[in-house]
Motif scaffolding. Structure first.
Motif, mmCIF file in Angstrom:
data_model
loop_
_atom_site.group_PDB
_atom_site.id
_atom_site.type_symbol
_atom_site.label_atom_id
_atom_site.label_comp_id
_atom_site.label_asym_id
_atom_site.label_seq_id
_atom_site.Cartn_x
_atom_site.Cartn_y
_atom_site.Cartn_z
ATOM 1 N N ARG A 212 0.840 -1.199 0.000
ATOM 2 C CA ARG A 212 0.000 0.000 0.000
ATOM 3 C C ARG A 212 0.871 1.243 0.000
ATOM 4 N N ILE A 213 0.485 2.210 -0.826
ATOM 5 C CA ILE A 213 1.182 3.486 -0.902
ATOM 6 C C ILE A 213 0.186 4.563 -0.502
ATOM 7 N N LEU A 214 0.515 5.297 0.553
ATOM 8 C CA LEU A 214 -0.391 6.357 0.977
ATOM 9 C C LEU A 214 0.365 7.666 1.082
ATOM 10 N N LEU A 215 -0.371 8.743 1.038
ATOM 11 C CA LEU A 215 0.189 10.080 1.123
ATOM 12 C C LEU A 215 -0.046 10.602 2.523
ATOM 13 N N LYS A 216 1.025 10.973 3.173
ATOM 14 C CA LYS A 216 0.954 11.474 4.541
ATOM 15 C C LYS A 216 1.336 12.950 4.511
ATOM 16 N N GLY B 273 3.545 18.714 8.773
ATOM 17 C CA GLY B 273 3.389 20.137 9.038
ATOM 18 C C GLY B 273 4.128 20.978 7.997
ATOM 19 N N GLY B 274 3.696 22.192 7.799
ATOM 20 C CA GLY B 274 4.358 23.070 6.846
ATOM 21 C C GLY B 274 4.033 22.749 5.407
ATOM 22 N N ASN B 275 2.901 22.110 5.162
ATOM 23 C CA ASN B 275 2.442 21.793 3.806
ATOM 24 C C ASN B 275 3.374 20.829 3.070
ATOM 25 N N LYS B 276 4.084 19.968 3.808
ATOM 26 C CA LYS B 276 4.957 18.977 3.198
ATOM 27 C C LYS B 276 4.230 17.648 3.128
ATOM 28 N N MET B 277 4.582 16.851 2.120
ATOM 29 C CA MET B 277 3.950 15.551 1.935
ATOM 30 C C MET B 277 5.014 14.465 1.836
ATOM 31 N N VAL B 278 4.639 13.269 2.263
ATOM 32 C CA VAL B 278 5.514 12.113 2.196
ATOM 33 C C VAL B 278 4.699 10.941 1.664
ATOM 34 N N SER B 279 5.251 10.224 0.693
ATOM 35 C CA SER B 279 4.627 9.000 0.194
ATOM 36 C C SER B 279 5.169 7.842 1.023
ATOM 37 N N VAL B 280 4.269 7.083 1.648
ATOM 38 C CA VAL B 280 4.669 5.991 2.536
ATOM 39 C C VAL B 280 4.312 4.659 1.888
ATOM 40 N N VAL B 281 5.323 3.791 1.728
ATOM 41 C CA VAL B 281 5.141 2.460 1.157
ATOM 42 C C VAL B 281 5.167 1.462 2.308
ATOM 43 N N SER B 282 4.067 0.721 2.493
ATOM 44 C CA SER B 282 4.004 -0.252 3.580
ATOM 45 C C SER B 282 3.486 -1.586 3.047
ATOM 46 N N GLY B 283 3.689 -2.624 3.836
ATOM 47 C CA GLY B 283 3.201 -3.949 3.460
ATOM 48 C C GLY B 283 4.178 -4.746 2.621
ATOM 49 N N VAL C 12 13.944 4.750 5.508
ATOM 50 C CA VAL C 12 13.324 3.457 5.782
ATOM 51 C C VAL C 12 13.264 3.318 7.294
ATOM 52 N N LYS C 13 12.047 3.208 7.839
ATOM 53 C CA LYS C 13 11.906 3.004 9.275
ATOM 54 C C LYS C 13 10.607 2.272 9.562
ATOM 55 N N ASN C 14 10.636 1.474 10.621
ATOM 56 C CA ASN C 14 9.470 0.692 11.044
ATOM 57 C C ASN C 14 8.908 -0.166 9.913
ATOM 58 N N PHE C 15 9.792 -0.749 9.111
ATOM 59 C CA PHE C 15 9.420 -1.613 7.994
ATOM 60 C C PHE C 15 8.566 -0.880 6.952
ATOM 61 N N GLN C 16 8.734 0.435 6.852
ATOM 62 C CA GLN C 16 8.070 1.249 5.839
ATOM 63 C C GLN C 16 9.110 2.095 5.128
ATOM 64 N N ILE C 17 8.830 2.432 3.880
ATOM 65 C CA ILE C 17 9.697 3.322 3.123
ATOM 66 C C ILE C 17 8.966 4.642 2.968
ATOM 67 N N GLU C 18 9.623 5.735 3.358
ATOM 68 C CA GLU C 18 9.046 7.063 3.218
ATOM 69 C C GLU C 18 9.832 7.822 2.160
ATOM 70 N N ILE C 19 9.125 8.326 1.156
ATOM 71 C CA ILE C 19 9.729 9.090 0.072
ATOM 72 C C ILE C 19 9.157 10.506 0.118
ATOM 73 N N GLN C 20 10.021 11.511 0.053
ATOM 74 C CA GLN C 20 9.570 12.895 0.125
ATOM 75 C C GLN C 20 8.755 13.265 -1.113
#
Length: 106
Positions: A33-37, A40-50, A75-83
């Motif tokens: 699953r890829i979700l958009l998180k 703060g400050g109007n920044k977004m991160v795409s989180v890849v989990s599962g 990469v943290k908590n078995f998830q990949i976060e991409i700016q």
């Protein structure tokens, strides 16, 4: 019954280090699953989990995905976060690698 100690310092020995809990690998259903998180400050991160891969392979995959998107991440908590909002690029790349991918949330 497990004995719990809150002791942090002993005279003569000094500071007592408490063992840190190891992160637990979450159960997966085979769907990435890829979700958009939004941060703060109007920044977004795409989180890849599962992702059901080994921890070393997860770090390599995270490095490859950051390179493919041309952005930073972690990469943290078995998830990949991409700016940034890179969900479509991530989905295409992961499907090319044989994963079943769903866009979630955001």
């Amino acid at each position: 019954m497990e004995e719990r100690s809150t002791l942090v310092y002993v005279s003569g020995q000094g500071r007592i280090e408490q063992p840190k809990a190891q992160p637990v690998r979450p159960k997966t259903d085979g769907i990435v699953r890829i979700l958009l998180k939004r941060l703060g400050g109007n920044k977004m991160v795409s989180v890849v989990s599962g992702l059901d891969v080994a921890e070393e392979d997860l770090a390599d995959l995270g490095r490859d995905l950051k390179r493919k998107c041309g952005t930073g991440g972690t990469v943290k908590n078995f998830q990949i976060e991409i700016q940034g909002d890179k969900r479509n690029v991530l989905k295409a790349e992961l499907e090319k690698r044989g994963f079943t991918v769903k866009l979630a949330g955001g």
